[in-house]
Write a protein that holds these residues in place. Structure first.
Motif, mmCIF file in Angstrom:
data_model
loop_
_atom_site.group_PDB
_atom_site.id
_atom_site.type_symbol
_atom_site.label_atom_id
_atom_site.label_comp_id
_atom_site.label_asym_id
_atom_site.label_seq_id
_atom_site.Cartn_x
_atom_site.Cartn_y
_atom_site.Cartn_z
ATOM 1 N N ARG A 590 0.926 -1.219 0.040
ATOM 2 C CA ARG A 590 -0.055 -0.174 0.021
ATOM 3 C C ARG A 590 0.892 1.294 -0.062
ATOM 4 N NH1 ARG A 590 -3.254 -2.318 3.867
ATOM 5 N NH2 ARG A 590 -2.580 -0.767 5.407
ATOM 6 N N LEU A 591 1.836 1.139 0.786
ATOM 7 C CA LEU A 591 2.663 2.406 0.881
ATOM 8 C C LEU A 591 3.404 2.664 -0.552
ATOM 9 C CD1 LEU A 591 4.419 4.277 2.869
ATOM 10 C CD2 LEU A 591 6.248 2.696 2.927
ATOM 11 N N LEU A 592 3.902 1.460 -1.144
ATOM 12 C CA LEU A 592 4.563 1.535 -2.637
ATOM 13 C C LEU A 592 3.610 2.287 -3.523
ATOM 14 C CD1 LEU A 592 7.088 -1.644 -2.727
ATOM 15 C CD2 LEU A 592 7.363 0.974 -1.866
ATOM 16 N N ARG A 593 2.472 1.438 -3.364
ATOM 17 C CA ARG A 593 1.099 1.836 -4.631
ATOM 18 C C ARG A 593 0.647 3.411 -4.154
ATOM 19 N NH1 ARG A 593 -3.807 -1.159 -3.969
ATOM 20 N NH2 ARG A 593 -4.166 0.271 -2.172
ATOM 21 N N PRO A 620 13.806 -3.438 6.913
ATOM 22 C CA PRO A 620 13.036 -3.162 5.932
ATOM 23 C C PRO A 620 11.720 -1.959 6.291
ATOM 24 C CG PRO A 620 12.588 -5.368 6.368
ATOM 25 C CD PRO A 620 13.778 -5.058 7.153
ATOM 26 N N GLU A 621 11.393 -2.206 7.523
ATOM 27 C CA GLU A 621 10.443 -1.503 7.947
ATOM 28 C C GLU A 621 10.833 0.054 8.187
ATOM 29 O OE1 GLU A 621 11.571 -3.919 9.772
ATOM 30 O OE2 GLU A 621 10.005 -5.281 10.040
ATOM 31 N N ALA A 622 12.120 0.330 7.900
ATOM 32 C CA ALA A 622 12.647 1.683 7.866
ATOM 33 C C ALA A 622 12.124 2.505 6.578
ATOM 34 C CB ALA A 622 14.093 1.780 8.020
ATOM 35 N N LEU A 623 11.642 1.675 5.468
ATOM 36 C CA LEU A 623 11.595 2.350 4.173
ATOM 37 C C LEU A 623 10.431 3.506 4.364
ATOM 38 C CD1 LEU A 623 8.903 1.122 2.504
ATOM 39 C CD2 LEU A 623 10.609 -0.612 2.531
ATOM 40 N N ARG A 624 9.688 3.304 5.530
ATOM 41 C CA ARG A 624 8.400 4.306 5.688
ATOM 42 C C ARG A 624 9.088 5.708 5.448
ATOM 43 N NH1 ARG A 624 3.706 2.158 8.306
ATOM 44 N NH2 ARG A 624 4.095 0.037 9.210
ATOM 45 N N MET A 625 10.325 5.919 6.077
ATOM 46 C CA MET A 625 10.733 7.339 6.009
ATOM 47 C C MET A 625 10.916 7.784 4.474
ATOM 48 S SD MET A 625 14.862 6.774 6.472
ATOM 49 C CE MET A 625 14.571 5.758 8.312
ATOM 50 N N LEU A 626 10.924 6.813 3.489
ATOM 51 C CA LEU A 626 10.905 7.418 2.182
ATOM 52 C C LEU A 626 9.645 8.269 1.819
ATOM 53 C CD1 LEU A 626 12.339 4.236 0.375
ATOM 54 C CD2 LEU A 626 13.628 6.531 1.345
ATOM 55 N N ALA A 627 8.511 8.064 2.419
ATOM 56 C CA ALA A 627 7.260 8.808 2.156
ATOM 57 C C ALA A 627 7.473 10.345 2.348
ATOM 58 C CB ALA A 627 6.346 8.183 2.984
ATOM 59 N N VAL A 628 8.255 10.710 3.362
ATOM 60 C CA VAL A 628 8.087 12.066 3.947
ATOM 61 C C VAL A 628 9.593 12.684 3.699
ATOM 62 C CG1 VAL A 628 7.785 13.376 6.049
ATOM 63 C CG2 VAL A 628 6.688 11.245 5.500
ATOM 64 N N ASP A 629 9.484 13.617 2.853
ATOM 65 C CA ASP A 629 10.799 14.448 2.686
ATOM 66 C C ASP A 629 11.505 14.998 3.955
ATOM 67 O OD1 ASP A 629 9.640 16.427 -0.362
ATOM 68 O OD2 ASP A 629 10.138 14.133 0.154
ATOM 69 N N ALA A 630 10.643 15.213 5.071
ATOM 70 C CA ALA A 630 11.347 15.977 6.249
ATOM 71 C C ALA A 630 12.070 14.975 6.778
ATOM 72 C CB ALA A 630 10.359 16.253 7.209
ATOM 73 N N GLU A 631 11.661 13.591 6.555
ATOM 74 C CA GLU A 631 12.552 12.412 7.434
ATOM 75 C C GLU A 631 13.902 12.256 6.802
ATOM 76 O OE1 GLU A 631 10.186 11.557 10.246
ATOM 77 O OE2 GLU A 631 11.514 10.112 9.537
ATOM 78 N N LEU A 632 14.083 12.671 5.415
ATOM 79 C CA LEU A 632 15.384 12.229 4.729
ATOM 80 C C LEU A 632 16.331 13.465 4.726
ATOM 81 C CD1 LEU A 632 13.540 10.997 1.400
ATOM 82 C CD2 LEU A 632 14.820 9.855 3.246
ATOM 83 N N ALA A 633 16.473 13.964 6.025
ATOM 84 C CA ALA A 633 17.551 14.851 6.373
ATOM 85 C C ALA A 633 18.381 14.559 7.570
ATOM 86 C CB ALA A 633 16.831 16.336 6.299
ATOM 87 N N PRO A 634 19.383 15.170 7.825
ATOM 88 C CA PRO A 634 20.181 14.763 9.049
ATOM 89 C C PRO A 634 19.432 15.439 10.173
ATOM 90 C CG PRO A 634 21.670 15.607 7.553
ATOM 91 C CD PRO A 634 20.204 15.933 6.881
#
Length: 1018
Positions: A590-593, A620-634
């Motif tokens: 669901r997350l990917l789709r 693999p559960e950590a891939l949830r962070m790919l959904a939110v831009d703010a998560e992809l930062a130091p």
């Protein structure tokens, strides 16, 4: 070699040889005994018209060649017109600017056409500007009557030698006009190729007419078609090439007479212009030269191989019976457009391309612009395979020329616009190089010369000029490498989107029904193990479950991303591994789709980074962070530290530091570290690839300082939490203070993905506690911290390295503050002062950390700076480190740490400056290399240009080092010279051309090294 005098230097500025190294000096040819254009006494043109002619000569590809040929032409003209007091050609060149441009361009670019003009001195006038300023015709037509009284102008052609001689002269005259228009910008590449192809048609037609006229009187003339193939058939002929043809006779034709005509036509064309090659006919040179329509059809229906259908893509009528030729093409068309359905078709095309490369001599492979990797054949084969596959239903693709077919593929959506434009540019560039190479001597060649003088000529002939940053040859080479690299990349990738999207979108049962077709497509599109890739696709999309249905929807997006990666197979394998672990988890698909960017981001990170793939496989559960831009930062360092200690405290609970609690606590701490490393790595990969929201202010690539600070903050938090667990497990005596001091890259906030944590352990005993008991307690805490972080676990290891302590590995692991003070005051060496430049408090007792730094400051910022002996000692140690610590077999030019212009060069230069001047310049008292470097520049201690070179070198080396870890999944300081790992690094760092990137790295490193040597030697 003598240098030209200042007077001769004036003539040299026109580009002429004035040194006497050539066969004839320019001033001899231009002076009173030559063309009389140059006043030897005044060292200037004799008059303004002569100056204009000299300027035209200077713009030629080879001014000396143009001058010699013009001198020969004038002499030849004088021999034919001895009564002329003024050379007609010179007079015309003075008066006609268009003639001047065209004739001089030809004379400077082609020695063969110059020879032709000398032998036919009246033909230069054919390049004169006509009425109303119209340039001479250069459409590839032969002048009426140029071959004979008949021939191209109609009527019977005379036979024998005179007609052939006239045809040869007419052919050379037409070629002269085409070359003149080409060299002066009067015709673009496609117009030039079309004109050369039209000239070939006209020559074939004239030769056919001559051959017919030579038949015995009363012999019936059979219907014979001459079908153009290859480059001629595609209307993309070059200056010197075999002209490929197939001869077709009507079913009722007399094959003996038809073969006589074809044989004579081949002979005439060989005498006039170029060899006619009929080897593309059925059975090649072993088969009959002429076949009937029925014979052709029978052969292609039963025996023809894939490459023969591929060749038919360019078939078109050229001479003889054109209606018959068109009938032949129409008869074979259905076979051509079903050839791709043959089981072996794709592999046949691939194998043919490999054989062509294998037949290139190894010494010429990198210089071959036609057959070599990244050459014209790569473009042509890719376009032709797409035509065979998609032209079955899309008739717009059924065009013989490479460029029109490529444009049709782009228009139809089979090739992306950017990729199509890159291939168009590459094709134009490579064909332009081929034309200039062949025009010089009218010789068939596709190899860029290795000789420096020949290379300079080629660069000038192509219009490259020197710039302050590069010579003309360097500019040409840079563009050549860029185009060849892009062509190589796109050759493998070109068909990926149209074919693999089809493979992914078909129902599973259809996919299983045609596994060989899917396998062939995967192979053509760049998968090294197409059978393995097909198994992954079948496993992911097989069945009728909802999971399989969603996967069939997602895979087109994912496969598109994997195709762009240097190793598509690894990306697909990693995706399957993640899917196998999470496929039954409701939120995963669901997350990917449903979360738009997640699928593409996941594919991008898996395709580009083994490091990310390994981390995701563990969590693999950590891939949830790919959904939110703010998560992809130091993350904020303070919040991060609090998070680590909170995790440790939560797992320790109220157990009082029992061993089981400690193990669980440290596992939780290390899992949090793994998650934070994954966050940073994903952010690094995706920001470099431009995969974050374009409207975000912070969506650009992560600065190397931000990555280093982020990784250092993660390490700080990990050490703080581990210390918390260690002191709970082996509680120290009450009142004993303990601190961890960061050193090296940790101390400088410059951690990389592969860095260990360099530390010092310091303690301060409480009053009344014996030194030996205090030392043993502190050592127990330090050893427990290291043990906990060193336990086997499915995490990237964090080595805790205390080798920078006094006396190194031979010294005690832990010292008291007083012992450190005594040691540094009495026994420390200059390298230890240098190491302390990066010392900072990490965790433990804050006040003790501050007291340690107070002890360290007089050592690392010595009053009065360094003595000369100490400076010499630092230089000596650096030289020894370079000699002894560079790994065996490492390339010092591309070793990011210890190589020339690598991290160590910059850090030693900055640290020496700090040791010498930080006592007087407080701004230098910073553990970060780039901050200290900026302070040194601001204080005037390092030249601004040197500071810029040092910063650029350090930044690039650090980025490459991190990228290598991301790509390989293992630590490395060696930048490879080629291969998928280099390609991955280039992609991660936002570049597109591996050759240019490597050249840029070497250039930056050289400048950095030179700057470092100046700073270290000052």
């Amino acid at each position: 070699m003598s240098r030209p005098t200042s007077a001769a230097g004036r003539l040299a500025r026109y580009g002429f040889d004035v040194t006497g190294t050539g066969t004839v000096r320019a001033d001899d040819l231009l002076g009173p005994d030559g063309l009389r254009l140059w006043d030897v006494t005044a060292q200037q043109p004799v008059d303004p018209p002569a100056g204009e002619l000299l300027a035209a000569l200077s713009r030629a590809a080879d001014p000396d060649l143009a001058l010699r040929q013009l001198h020969r032409l004038v002499e030849a003209e004088q021999r034919h017109r001895s009564d002329a007091t003024v050379s007609p050609v010179l007079a015309a060149l003075y008066a006609d600017g268009g003639l001047r441009r065209r004739l001089i361009a030809v004379l400077g670019a082609s020695s063969s056409l110059g020879d032709h003009l000398v032998a036919n001195p009246q033909q230069w006038a054919e390049l004169a500007t006509g009425r109303n300023g119209v340039a001479p015709c250069a459409d590839g037509s032969l002048d009426p009557g140029s071959a004979s009284s008949g021939g191209p102008s109609g009527g019977p052609a005379p036979t024998g030698g005179p007609a052939i001689a006239e045809l040869r002269r007419a052919y050379r005259l037409a070629l002269l006009r085409i070359a003149a228009a080409d060299l002066t910008g009067g015709r673009g590449l496609e117009q030039t190729m079309a004109a050369l192809s039209a000239l070939a048609d006209a020559t074939l037609g004239a030769a056919y007419d001559i051959a017919v006229a030579e038949l015995p009187a009363g012999t019936p003339v059979p219907r014979l078609a001459v079908v153009a193939m290859g480059k001629c058939g595609g209307n993309e002929l070059n200056y010197v090439s075999d002209v490929d043809v197939i001869f077709v006779a009507a079913d009722d034709a007399d094959l003996t007479v038809a073969t006589t005509l074809a044989t004579r036509l081949i002979h005439i064309c060989g005498l006039v212009a170029w060899p006619v090659d009929a080897a593309l006919r059925p059975e090649g040179n072993r088969g009959p030269l002429v076949r009937t329509l029925a014979s052709h059809l029978a052969y292609y229906q039963r025996w023809a191989r894939t490459w023969e259908f591929q060749a038919l893509l360019k078939a078109r009528p050229a001479a003889g019976d054109r209606d018959l030729a068109q009938e032949w093409i129409g008869l074979l068309a259905p076979l051509v457009w079903h050839a791709a359905e043959r089981p072996e078709a794709v592999e046949d095309v691939r194998a043919m391309r490999r054989r062509i490369i294998d037949n290139v001599p190894p010494r010429e492979l990198e210089r071959e612009i036609k057959r070599g990797p990244g050459g014209l054949r790569d473009i042509e084969f890719a376009v032709q395979l797409l035509q065979l596959v998609h032209g079955r239903v899309d008739e717009t693709l059924r065009t013989p020329g490479t460029l029109p077919a490529l444009r049709a593929l782009v228009a139809g959506g089979y090739v992306g616009r950017a990729d199509g434009e890159a291939l168009l540019r590459g094709y134009r560039f490579l064909r332009g190089v081929e034309h200039r190479l062949q025009l010089q001597g009218l010789r068939r060649t596709h190899t860029v010369p290795a000789d420096p003088a020949a290379l300079r000529w080629l660069a000038h002939a192509l219009g490259y000029t020197p710039t302050p940053g590069a010579s003309a040859v360097e500019a040409f080479r840079a563009e050549w490498v860029s185009h060849a690299t892009e062509v190589r990349r796109l050759h493998a990738k070109l068909l990926y989107r149209p074919l693999l999207e089809s493979v992914a979108r078909v129902p599973a049962e259809s996919l299983r029904m045609t596994p060989q077709a899917a396998r062939r497509r995967l192979e053509v599109l760049g998968f090294a193990d197409p059978a393995g890739a097909l198994r992954h696709l079948e496993a992911l999309t097989g069945g009728v479950s909802r999971t399989a249905a969603i996967q069939r929807t997602l895979l087109p997006v994912l496969l598109q991303e994997f195709a762009d990666a240097p190793e598509p197979d690894r990306g697909l394998l990693s995706y399957r591994q993640v899917s196998d672990k999470l496929g039954s988890t409701p939120w995963y698909l669901r997350l990917l789709r449903d979360e738009g960017p997640v699928a593409g981001r996941l594919a991008r990170t898996l395709g580009l980074s083994r490091y990310v793939a390994d981390l995701l496989a563990r969590e693999p559960e950590a891939l949830r962070m790919l959904a939110v831009d703010a998560e992809l930062a130091p993350q904020d360092a303070a919040k991060l530290a609090a998070g680590f200690t909170a995790v440790a405290a939560r797992h320790l609970g109220t157990g009082g530091g029992q061993p089981a609690d400690a193990v669980q606590a440290v596992r939780a701490v290390r899992a949090l570290r793994r998650r934070e490393l994954l966050r940073l790595a994903c952010a690094d990969v995706l920001r470099s690839a431009g995969s974050l929201a374009p409207d975000r202010d912070d969506a650009g690539p992560l600065d190397i300082a931000a990555i280093g600070a982020g990784l250092s903050a993660v390490t700080d938090g990990t050490l703080a939490a581990a210390l918390q667990v260690a002191t709970a497990t082996v509680p120290p005596p009450a009142g004993l203070r303990f601190a961890v001091i960061g050193m090296g890259r940790l101390g400088g906030y410059e951690m990389s993905y592969s860095s260990d944590a360099d530390v010092l352990f310091v303690y301060d005993p409480p009053a009344g506690l014996a030194d030996d008991k205090a030392s043993a307690a502190a050592r127990a805490v330090a050893e427990e911290l290291r043990r906990l972080l060193g336990m086997p676990a499915p995490d990237p290891p964090l080595g805790v390295d205390a080798d920078l302590r006094p006396e190194g590995r031979n010294g005690p692991l832990v010292r008291s503050l007083a012992a450190y003070a005594q040691y540094y005051a009495r026994w420390s060496k200059v390298w230890e002062a240098q190491a302390l430049l990066r010392a900072r408090f990490v965790c433990g007792d804050t006040s003790l950390g501050a007291e340690f730094l107070a002890v360290a400051d007089p050592v690392r910022y010595p009053a009065g700076g360094l003595s000369r002996e100490q400076i010499v000692e630092i230089r000596r140690i650096k030289a020894r480190v370079e000699t002894e610590r560079l790994p065996r077999g490492a390339d010092p030019a591309t070793h990011t740490k210890l190589g020339r212009g690598g991290l160590a060069d910059v850090e030693w230069a900055v640290q020496l400056t700090q040791l010498r001047h930080a006592h007087a310049v407080p701004a230098l008292r910073d553990t970060r290399t780039l901050v200290a470097l900026a302070a040194a520049r601001e204080a005037g201690l390092v030249d601004a240009a040197d500071a810029a070179a040092l910063r650029a070198g350090w930044t690039l080396a650090a980025r490459v080092r991190d990228a290598l870890m991301l790509v390989r999944g293992r630590a490395s300081d060696q930048l490879p010279r080629h291969g998928p790992e280099l390609a991955g690094v280039v992609r991660l760092l936002g570049a597109s051309d591996a050759g240019q990137f490597l050249d840029g790295y070497l250039r930056t490193a050289r400048r950095c090294r030179a700057a470092a040597e100046r700073v270290l030697g000052a």
